[in-house]
Design a protein around this motif. Structure first.
Motif, PDB file in Angstrom:
ATOM      1  N   SER A 233      -5.660  -5.523   2.830  1.00 38.92           N
ATOM      2  CA  SER A 233      -6.590  -6.592   1.395  1.00 38.92           C
ATOM      3  C   SER A 233      -6.993  -5.328   0.784  1.00 38.92           C
ATOM      4  CB  SER A 233      -7.641  -7.698   1.929  1.00 38.92           C
ATOM      5  OG  SER A 233      -8.551  -6.905   2.357  1.00 38.92           O
ATOM      6  N   GLU A 234      -7.589  -4.767   1.389  1.00 37.62           N
ATOM      7  CA  GLU A 234      -8.836  -3.504  -0.320  1.00 37.62           C
ATOM      8  C   GLU A 234      -7.490  -2.757  -0.782  1.00 37.62           C
ATOM      9  OE1 GLU A 234     -11.525  -1.079   1.658  1.00 37.62           O
ATOM     10  OE2 GLU A 234     -12.889  -3.374   2.128  1.00 37.62           O
ATOM     11  N   HIS A 235      -6.596  -2.717  -0.149  1.00 35.74           N
ATOM     12  CA  HIS A 235      -6.152  -1.476  -1.472  1.00 35.74           C
ATOM     13  C   HIS A 235      -3.750  -2.434  -1.792  1.00 35.74           C
ATOM     14  CE1 HIS A 235      -8.397   1.637  -0.812  1.00 35.74           C
ATOM     15  NE2 HIS A 235      -7.727   1.415   0.839  1.00 35.74           N
ATOM     16  N   ARG A 236      -4.476  -3.977  -1.684  1.00 32.52           N
ATOM     17  CA  ARG A 236      -2.934  -4.726  -1.995  1.00 32.52           C
ATOM     18  C   ARG A 236      -2.391  -3.807  -3.221  1.00 32.52           C
ATOM     19  NH1 ARG A 236      -1.426  -9.567  -0.224  1.00 32.52           N
ATOM     20  NH2 ARG A 236      -0.553 -10.989  -1.924  1.00 32.52           N
ATOM     21  N   TYR A 237      -1.296  -3.961  -3.431  1.00 33.65           N
ATOM     22  CA  TYR A 237      -0.319  -3.446  -4.410  1.00 33.65           C
ATOM     23  C   TYR A 237      -0.739  -1.804  -4.761  1.00 33.65           C
ATOM     24  CZ  TYR A 237       0.507  -7.619  -4.399  1.00 33.65           C
ATOM     25  OH  TYR A 237       1.115  -9.417  -3.944  1.00 33.65           O
ATOM     26  N   GLY A 238      -1.838  -1.850  -4.455  1.00 35.63           N
ATOM     27  CA  GLY A 238      -2.402   0.253  -4.842  1.00 35.63           C
ATOM     28  C   GLY A 238      -1.639   1.525  -4.265  1.00 35.63           C
ATOM     29  N   HIS A 239      -2.587   1.671  -4.134  1.00 35.73           N
ATOM     30  CA  HIS A 239      -1.902   3.355  -3.465  1.00 35.73           C
ATOM     31  C   HIS A 239      -3.298   4.119  -2.562  1.00 35.73           C
ATOM     32  CE1 HIS A 239       0.130   3.795  -7.202  1.00 35.73           C
ATOM     33  NE2 HIS A 239       1.094   4.803  -6.311  1.00 35.73           N
ATOM     34  N   VAL A 240      -2.569   4.574  -1.895  1.00 28.41           N
ATOM     35  CA  VAL A 240      -3.599   5.435  -0.733  1.00 28.41           C
ATOM     36  C   VAL A 240      -3.468   6.440  -0.004  1.00 28.41           C
ATOM     37  CG1 VAL A 240      -4.226   2.218   0.734  1.00 28.41           C
ATOM     38  CG2 VAL A 240      -1.878   3.980   1.101  1.00 28.41           C
ATOM     39  N   THR A 241      -4.622   6.828   0.797  1.00 30.02           N
ATOM     40  CA  THR A 241      -4.653   8.322   1.149  1.00 30.02           C
ATOM     41  C   THR A 241      -5.266   8.266   2.410  1.00 30.02           C
ATOM     42  OG1 THR A 241      -6.588   9.100   0.964  1.00 30.02           O
ATOM     43  CG2 THR A 241      -5.184   9.343  -1.346  1.00 30.02           C
ATOM     44  N   THR A 242      -4.466   9.148   2.928  1.00 26.90           N
ATOM     45  CA  THR A 242      -5.037   9.583   4.523  1.00 26.90           C
ATOM     46  C   THR A 242      -6.716   8.923   4.732  1.00 26.90           C
ATOM     47  OG1 THR A 242      -3.397   9.979   5.592  1.00 26.90           O
ATOM     48  CG2 THR A 242      -5.288  10.943   6.874  1.00 26.90           C
ATOM     49  N   GLU A 243      -7.503  10.119   4.083  1.00 31.02           N
ATOM     50  CA  GLU A 243      -8.488  10.714   4.164  1.00 31.02           C
ATOM     51  C   GLU A 243      -8.968   8.888   3.851  1.00 31.02           C
ATOM     52  OE1 GLU A 243      -6.599  12.058   2.476  1.00 31.02           O
ATOM     53  OE2 GLU A 243      -7.319  13.434   3.735  1.00 31.02           O
ATOM     54  N   GLN A 244      -8.491   8.455   2.511  1.00 32.43           N
ATOM     55  CA  GLN A 244      -9.745   6.846   2.922  1.00 32.43           C
ATOM     56  C   GLN A 244      -9.255   6.065   3.989  1.00 32.43           C
ATOM     57  OE1 GLN A 244      -7.663   6.201  -0.965  1.00 32.43           O
ATOM     58  NE2 GLN A 244      -9.007   5.447  -2.067  1.00 32.43           N
ATOM     59  N   PHE A 245      -7.943   5.889   4.890  1.00 32.99           N
ATOM     60  CA  PHE A 245      -8.547   5.175   5.784  1.00 32.99           C
ATOM     61  C   PHE A 245      -9.381   5.914   6.727  1.00 32.99           C
ATOM     62  CE2 PHE A 245      -6.484   4.365  10.316  1.00 32.99           C
ATOM     63  CZ  PHE A 245      -6.331   3.117  10.547  1.00 32.99           C
ATOM     64  N   ILE A 246      -9.191   6.833   7.005  1.00 33.15           N
ATOM     65  CA  ILE A 246     -10.620   7.490   8.629  1.00 33.15           C
ATOM     66  C   ILE A 246     -11.512   6.653   7.901  1.00 33.15           C
ATOM     67  CG2 ILE A 246     -11.419   9.599   8.945  1.00 33.15           C
ATOM     68  CD1 ILE A 246      -8.084  11.396   8.381  1.00 33.15           C
ATOM     69  N   ASP A 247     -12.177   6.916   6.280  1.00 31.04           N
ATOM     70  CA  ASP A 247     -13.597   6.325   5.834  1.00 31.04           C
ATOM     71  C   ASP A 247     -13.488   5.591   6.320  1.00 31.04           C
ATOM     72  OD1 ASP A 247     -13.272   8.787   4.928  1.00 31.04           O
ATOM     73  OD2 ASP A 247     -13.345   7.999   2.814  1.00 31.04           O
TER      74      ASP A 247
ATOM     75  N   LEU B  65       0.752  -1.212   0.012  1.00 27.58           N
ATOM     76  CA  LEU B  65      -0.193  -0.018   0.493  1.00 27.58           C
ATOM     77  C   LEU B  65       0.806   0.929  -0.061  1.00 27.58           C
ATOM     78  CD1 LEU B  65      -2.092  -2.410   1.066  1.00 27.58           C
ATOM     79  CD2 LEU B  65      -3.484  -0.036   2.254  1.00 27.58           C
ATOM     80  N   THR B  66       0.974   2.095  -1.307  1.00 27.61           N
ATOM     81  CA  THR B  66       1.874   3.212  -1.001  1.00 27.61           C
ATOM     82  C   THR B  66       1.614   4.759  -1.476  1.00 27.61           C
ATOM     83  OG1 THR B  66       3.148   1.255  -2.883  1.00 27.61           O
ATOM     84  CG2 THR B  66       3.234   4.198  -2.820  1.00 27.61           C
ATOM     85  N   ILE B  67       1.740   5.243  -0.583  1.00 26.53           N
ATOM     86  CA  ILE B  67       1.432   6.451  -0.528  1.00 26.53           C
ATOM     87  C   ILE B  67       1.235   7.964  -1.831  1.00 26.53           C
ATOM     88  CG2 ILE B  67       1.475   7.207   1.906  1.00 26.53           C
ATOM     89  CD1 ILE B  67       4.048   8.241   2.013  1.00 26.53           C
ATOM     90  N   ARG B  68       0.056   8.403  -1.874  1.00 28.26           N
ATOM     91  CA  ARG B  68      -0.722   8.979  -3.030  1.00 28.26           C
ATOM     92  C   ARG B  68       0.823  10.486  -3.022  1.00 28.26           C
ATOM     93  NH1 ARG B  68      -2.974   8.065  -6.809  1.00 28.26           N
ATOM     94  NH2 ARG B  68      -5.068   5.691  -6.421  1.00 28.26           N
ATOM     95  N   ARG B  69       0.474  10.461  -2.248  1.00 36.60           N
ATOM     96  CA  ARG B  69       1.211  12.170  -1.648  1.00 36.60           C
ATOM     97  C   ARG B  69       2.501  11.727  -0.369  1.00 36.60           C
ATOM     98  NH1 ARG B  69       0.565  12.618  -6.176  1.00 36.60           N
ATOM     99  NH2 ARG B  69      -0.996  13.787  -7.651  1.00 36.60           N
ATOM    100  N   TRP B  70       3.585  12.779  -0.722  1.00 36.84           N
ATOM    101  CA  TRP B  70       3.985  12.159   0.714  1.00 36.84           C
ATOM    102  C   TRP B  70       3.845  12.777   2.390  1.00 36.84           C
ATOM    103  CZ3 TRP B  70       8.344   9.306   1.003  1.00 36.84           C
ATOM    104  CH2 TRP B  70       8.585   8.488  -0.675  1.00 36.84           C
ATOM    105  N   LYS B  71       2.571  13.533   2.372  1.00 41.96           N
ATOM    106  CA  LYS B  71       2.374  14.125   2.968  1.00 41.96           C
ATOM    107  C   LYS B  71       1.532  13.151   3.743  1.00 41.96           C
ATOM    108  CE  LYS B  71      -1.842  15.529   1.041  1.00 41.96           C
ATOM    109  NZ  LYS B  71      -2.631  14.736   1.753  1.00 41.96           N
TER     110      LYS B  71
END
Ligand code: ARG
Ligand code: ZN
Length: 476
Positions: free
Chosen positions: A437-451, A343-349
């Motif tokens: 599992s939902e973001h395996r090999y994908g990109h993630v953001t903080t908002e997605q984690f909170i949601d 799971l990789t961040i889309r933005r360094w922030k």
């Protein structure tokens, strides 16, 4: 690698191209390397000089998406000279009369696009390529760059120390987070564009070349030089790519759970080889029970004789710089294989999604080993006085000039413990597995984690995340 989100962005670009170019006029473009001009030029067929991370405007590039890097690299420690051929498979996300790659230093001899020589220019860390024929929106293309020179590591920029391709007495220590892959190969050097990698690395016989993923065939030696081939077949961010070279002792095998496991140590650290191999195997298997199935095809680690002052979670092979790693840091770097690498961040922030999670993993490891519990780690950190710098730095918004601040690690980890207390153990650990599992090999953001945390717990968690991640003060 493309995602649905990028396809939407692509459509938006297409709409703006249609809106901006007078009917019947083919798009024209001029190479440029200033991000604002490049962004404006995108409608004319110029790939932007940055991928759109406002904190790192020159990092990555616009207009295309890389699917694969084939890197052929030769290196000679005695002369510190690197000879490279990078063949990059990509797809255009809009019409391109020119596009950029990130490359720092090194001399470019030739660039071809789909086998046809292209013109190119250099400005700062941008390599601008103008193919003989424009590349059409959505079409696949291959760009091949032949280059050489003495790599110059990135140095002490924004508290990051030295990173990138770092020559050592017997080879090189290669740790590229956040944006040092451009010190040794041309590419789209930003985590929001992941790709698979093939490495063919040639070094003087007697040295070992270590890269991500698994070995392809046996090394071959001729004329006093040995070639090693490695393949990472899962998507990988450029900052996790390594070609660490030198004298190494190896320990090969598998984790108790059956995942191929390779430990390597510089002869100076050969006493740490067994423990590195054993603990890496144990941690990989244990995290699979806590975070979900291990995302990659092998695990392990490398200890090199270079005092980086840090370790890096290079995909499948974390790299430890000039110290014997203890089990806490091994547990940390292997937790990153899920949080940061799969799971990789889309933005360094959003870096706390890497470092806060890996820090919390250390606390879970300590508890599992019958040492200090996660709750005790939390309590101790929470008891830091109100004047402690971690309370001034909101970890949910990593600062570009202080990316790896202790708050991103410690307060990020505390955020997860506060969340665990609020939603209970069962939901918390279900959340971790659902997240991976939902973001395996994908990109993630903080908002997605909170949601996701709110969805699984059925609770409103805005106040908790706001206090822990975004306020410049100590949460109650
Ligand atoms: N991600 C690494 C870790 O926490 C830290 C990398 C720091 N990079 C640097 N250039 N100082 O394990
Ligand atoms: Zn870390």
């Amino acid at each position: 690698m493309r995602s649905t989100r990028r396809r939407v962005a692509m459509l938006a670009t297409l709409v703006s191209v249609l809106a901006c170019s007078p009917a019947g006029e083919p798009p024209t473009g001029r190479a440029t390397s200033t991000p604002s001009a490049a962004a404006a030029g995108a409608a004319e067929g110029v790939g932007a000089a940055g991928i759109g991370d406002p904190d790192f405007p020159g990092d990555g590039n616009g207009g295309y998406d890389v699917s694969h890097y084939d890197l052929v690299v030769g290196y000679t420690p005695a002369t510190k000279r690197l000879d490279g051929v990078a063949t990059i498979s990509a797809a255009a996300t809009h019409d391109l009369t020119s596009f950029n790659l990130d490359l720092s230093g090194l001399d470019v001899r030739e660039v071809t696009v789909d086998g046809v020589p292209a013109t190119f220019g250099r400005k700062g860390d941008e390599l601008t390529v103008r193919p003989a024929e424009p590349i059409g929106d959505d079409s696949d293309f291959t760009v091949k760059v032949t280059y050489s020179g003495m790599p110059k590591p990135a140095q002490d920029h924004a508290n990051l120390g030295t990173y990138g391709f770092i020559p050592t007495s017997d080879g090189a220590f290669v740790a590229s987070e956040p944006n040092g892959s451009k010190t040794w190969f041309p590419g789209n050097d930003h985590p929001s564009d992941k790709a698979t990698f093939d490495f063919t690395i040639t070094v003087p016989a007697g040295l070992t070349a270590l890269a991500n993923g698994e070995r392809v065939g046996e090394p071959t030696t001729s004329g006093g030089r040995t070639t090693y081939r490695w393949r990472e077949r899962h998507p990988m961010a450029t900052y996790l790519a390594t070609a660490t070279l030198g004298k190494f002792e190896l320990r090969e095998g598998a984790t108790p759970g059956g995942i191929p496991n390779l430990a390597a140590a510089d002869p100076k650290y050969k006493d740490s080889l067994d423990s590195l191999h054993r603990i890496s195997g144990e941690a990989t298997d244990y995290w699979a029970t806590v975070f979900g199935p291990y995302p990659f095809s092998s695990t392990g680690g490398i200890v090199d004789d270079y005092s980086a002052g840090y370790a890096l979670e290079n995909q499948t092979k974390p790299l430890y710089g000039g110290f014997q790693p203890d089990e806490m840091i091994i547990a940390h770097e292997l937790a990153h294989q899920w949080f940061g690498n799969s799971l990789t961040i889309r933005r360094w922030k959003d870096l706390w999604l890497n470092e806060g999670f890996a820090t919390y993993a250390e606390w879970l490891w300590s508890e599992r080993k019958g040492k200090k519990s996660a709750a005790a780690h939390f309590k101790e950190a929470h008891a830091r006085p109100a004047s402690d710098p971690i309370w001034k730095y909101p970890p949910g918004r990593a600062k570009p000039d202080d990316l790896f601040n202790a708050s991103v690690y410690t307060r990020g980890g505390m955020t997860l413990h506060a969340l665990r207390q609020a939603i209970g153990d069962a939901t918390f650990f279900r959340l971790l597995k659902t997240w991976t599992s939902e973001h395996r090999y994908g990109h993630v953001t903080t908002e997605q984690f909170i949601d996701l945390a709110e969805r699984l717990s059925g609770k409103s968690l805005d106040a908790l995340f706001d206090a822990w991640l975004f306020q410049p003060r100590r949460p109650a």
